[in-house]
Design an enzyme around this catalytic site. Structure first.
Site, PDB file in Angstrom:
ATOM      1  CB  CYS A 148     -14.931   3.233 -29.962  1.00 38.18           C
ATOM      2  SG  CYS A 148     -14.047   3.034 -31.490  1.00 38.18           S
TER       3      CYS A 148
ATOM      4  CE1 TYR B 158      -1.806  -3.331  -8.654  1.00 35.48           C
ATOM      5  CE2 TYR B 158      -0.651  -1.339  -7.988  1.00 35.48           C
ATOM      6  CZ  TYR B 158      -1.148  -2.593  -7.695  1.00 35.48           C
ATOM      7  OH  TYR B 158      -0.962  -3.110  -6.441  1.00 35.48           O
TER       8      TYR B 158
ATOM      9  CE1 TYR C 221      -8.710   2.131  -9.760  1.00 30.18           C
ATOM     10  CE2 TYR C 221      -6.697   2.297 -11.027  1.00 30.18           C
ATOM     11  CZ  TYR C 221      -7.604   1.542 -10.336  1.00 30.18           C
ATOM     12  OH  TYR C 221      -7.404   0.199 -10.214  1.00 30.18           O
TER      13      TYR C 221
ATOM     14  CD  GLU D 253       0.245  -9.235   1.445  1.00 33.40           C
ATOM     15  OE1 GLU D 253      -0.613  -8.480   0.946  1.00 33.40           O
ATOM     16  OE2 GLU D 253      -0.054 -10.250   2.094  1.00 33.40           O
TER      17      GLU D 253
ATOM     18  N   GLY E 130       0.762  -1.247   0.000  1.00 32.75           N
ATOM     19  CA  GLY E 130       0.000   0.000   0.000  1.00 32.75           C
ATOM     20  C   GLY E 130       0.785   1.285   0.000  1.00 32.75           C
TER      21      GLY E 130
HETATM   22  N1  LLP Z   1      -1.568  -6.917  -0.860  1.00 30.66           N
HETATM   23  C1  LLP Z   1      -2.871  -7.016  -1.177  1.00 30.66           C
HETATM   24  C2  LLP Z   1      -3.701  -7.999  -0.493  1.00 30.66           C
HETATM   25  C3  LLP Z   1      -3.417  -6.173  -2.167  1.00 30.66           C
HETATM   26  O1  LLP Z   1      -4.709  -6.269  -2.460  1.00 30.66           O
HETATM   27  C4  LLP Z   1      -2.588  -5.218  -2.818  1.00 30.66           C
HETATM   28  C5  LLP Z   1      -3.134  -4.341  -3.849  1.00 30.66           C
HETATM   29  C6  LLP Z   1      -1.226  -5.185  -2.458  1.00 30.66           C
HETATM   30  C7  LLP Z   1      -0.751  -6.037  -1.476  1.00 30.66           C
HETATM   31  C8  LLP Z   1      -0.269  -4.247  -3.112  1.00 30.66           C
HETATM   32  O2  LLP Z   1      -0.590  -2.907  -2.930  1.00 30.66           O
HETATM   33  P1  LLP Z   1       0.445  -1.775  -3.397  1.00 30.66           P
HETATM   34  O3  LLP Z   1       1.692  -1.924  -2.563  1.00 30.66           O
HETATM   35  O4  LLP Z   1       0.753  -1.975  -4.833  1.00 30.66           O
HETATM   36  O5  LLP Z   1      -0.283  -0.527  -3.131  1.00 30.66           O
HETATM   37  N2  LLP Z   1      -5.087  -1.101  -9.736  1.00 30.66           N
HETATM   38  C9  LLP Z   1      -4.913  -0.101  -8.711  1.00 30.66           C
HETATM   39  C10 LLP Z   1      -4.294  -0.669  -7.463  1.00 30.66           C
HETATM   40  C11 LLP Z   1      -5.053  -1.831  -6.876  1.00 30.66           C
HETATM   41  C12 LLP Z   1      -4.371  -2.422  -5.684  1.00 30.66           C
HETATM   42  C13 LLP Z   1      -5.001  -3.675  -5.263  1.00 30.66           C
HETATM   43  N3  LLP Z   1      -4.359  -4.342  -4.188  1.00 30.66           N
HETATM   44  C14 LLP Z   1      -4.106   1.051  -9.287  1.00 30.66           C
HETATM   45  O6  LLP Z   1      -3.776   1.009 -10.460  1.00 30.66           O
HETATM   46  O7  LLP Z   1      -3.845   2.030  -8.592  1.00 30.66           O
END
Ligand code: LLP
Length: 418
Positions: free
Chosen positions: A342, A371, A316, A273, A239
């Site tokens: 389109c 992403y 988003y 993570e 996150g």
């Molecule tokens: N762990 C879990 C259980 C998750 O659901 C996620 C992301 C992460 C770790 C990794 O999160 P990060 O460190 O990348 O913030 N498509 C969206 C982001 C969706 C994130 C979903 N879960 C975007 O393009 O911003």
């Protein structure tokens, strides 16, 4: 920090002019910098030196085999959310015992596959999932290692679509429910409780929600200890945000220090993570201007990449910086950078101050390493772009541009039309 800089007026990735890659393989394409990736992995791992931990890269951010193989060599594991991700992680050489499996909708086949792979743990997201995993493990004659994904109900103050740890989200189990499920799990024959988990959202630019969540987990851990439930792992999810425009997220060092301060004394192995913070600024999308279209109200720069290649702006309203491959001087004016799809939501940038861009110019859409490719689709029957990895002065095409044959792979026309 990244390696996409102008040298003599030409945008480079490390030592390689991006135009050189474009001339060779065409546009659009994703380009990742290995030196940046190495730095980002180290920036996350170095503050954790000497700390009992395992970083499980959230491969939904970038699941390129080449990137995953690099993660494996660096000792990272993976956070997976599907059988397909598990398959990729294993193919890239990530050992099963460094894999955590999250997600609200694990199928029976996926559960079996993960049990066979000997994963570190399932992060359980519902009461029924716990029962199904217990049953499948029994069927396979194994014990399934689990943690419960606790939904701590904290506001991560991010885009609502990527906020996951509040009461109304579908993710995890609330604190009271988690208590009850751990007590049930304790008596399940084929379940081994190994951890406790939470992930509250993505693109967080402040540490306080992480610390809030950790604090709530700490109370739950203490309560569960009173009932004889103990853990090996504390999984804090991912996150941590990155800079797309002017966000100032905490750097990994400050994030790790704050987490250690909050939970370091528990004596648990910490699982992280991270996704975006590792790969987001290691990648860009390069695209070519097809047309410049001036209307009464607006100027549109129509490029050969669309929302099927990079969905984040359409989904988003996400901001991605746009940089011409050839540095331009002169007046800036507002334009929308749009794709060929389109849909009116098919834009990469809106009302953006840009130098004058003409047909044939190329631009880089920045911060597209997370992403980006993983959310690409074949909408409008557009082949997915290739991915390139740059290391110093060399580059490697690590996935090919899809062909038209690839687009119809596996399709058949039934013999019923006469
Ligand atoms: N762990 C879990 C259980 C998750 O659901 C996620 C992301 C992460 C770790 C990794 O999160 P990060 O460190 O990348 O913030 N498509 C969206 C982001 C969706 C994130 C979903 N879960 C975007 O393009 O911003």
């Amino acid at each position: 920090m990244h390696d996409f800089e102008y040298r003599q007026g030409n945008l480079h990735c490390a030592e390689v002019p991006l135009k050189q890659i474009a001339d060779k393989i065409g546009t659009p394409f994703y380009c990742y910098s290995l030196p940046t990736l190495k730095r980002h992995v180290r920036a996350f791992e170095d503050p954790l030196t000497g700390v009992d931990h395992q970083t499980c890269f959230a491969m939904k951010a970038n699941s390129s085999l080449a990137i995953l193989a690099f993660m494996a060599r660096q000792g990272l594991g993976a956070d997976v959310v599907s059988g397909g991700e598990l398959y990729r992680a294993i193919k890239a050489g990530i050992p099963g015992n460094k894999i955590v499996y999250s997600g609200v909708g694990k199928t029976t086949e996926e559960i079996d596959m993960a049990i066979h792979a000997g994963i570190m743990m399932f992060n359980i997201e519902s009461e029924q999932e716990l029962e199904v995993i217990n049953a499948r493990a029994g069927e396979l004659g194994k014990k399934a290692p689990i943690s419960i994904r606790v939904n701590p109900d904290v506001d991560p103050k991010t885009h609502p679509y990527i906020s996951t740890g509040m009461k109304n989200n579908k993710f995890g189990i609330d604190i009271e429910g988690s208590m009850a499920q751990y007590l049930r799990a304790k008596d399940m024959e084929n379940i081994e409780i190994v951890g406790i988990d939470c992930h509250i959202g993505s693109q967080l630019t402040d540490v306080s929600p992480f610390i809030d969540a950790a604090g709530r987990l700490k109370v739950l851990i203490a309560n569960l200890a009173g009932h004889g439930v103990e853990f090996r792992y504390l999984d804090l999810g991912g996150g941590l945000g990155i800079t797309y425009l002017d966000e100032q997220p905490p750097n990994p060092k400050d994030y790790c220090a704050a987490i250690l301060d909050a939970v370091g004394s528990l004596g648990l192995k910490l699982i992280f993570e991270p996704g975006r913070v590792i790969v987001g600024n290691t990648g860009i999308l390069v695209t070519e201007v097809l047309y410049r279209k001036e209307t009464v109200n607006k100027t549109f720069i129509i490029v050969d990449a669309g929302m099927n290649d990079l969905l984040r702006p359409a989904l988003y309203g996400a901001y991605h910086d746009i940089k011409p491959l050839k540095q331009k001087s002169g007046d800036m004016s507002k334009a929308d950078v749009v794709g060929p799809i389109c849909e009116s939501s098919d834009f990469l940038a809106k009302d953006r101050d840009l130098p004058r861009l003409e047909r044939g110019d190329m631009v880089a859409v920045m911060s597209a390493g997370a992403y980006g490719y993983t959310m690409a689709s074949n909408y409008n029957s557009r082949p997915k772009p290739p991915e390139v990895l740059v290391d110093g002065s060399r580059y490697y095409v690590v996935s090919n541009r899809q062909s038209y044959e690839d687009l119809i792979f596996g399709e058949t026309i039934p013999d019923i039309f006469g």
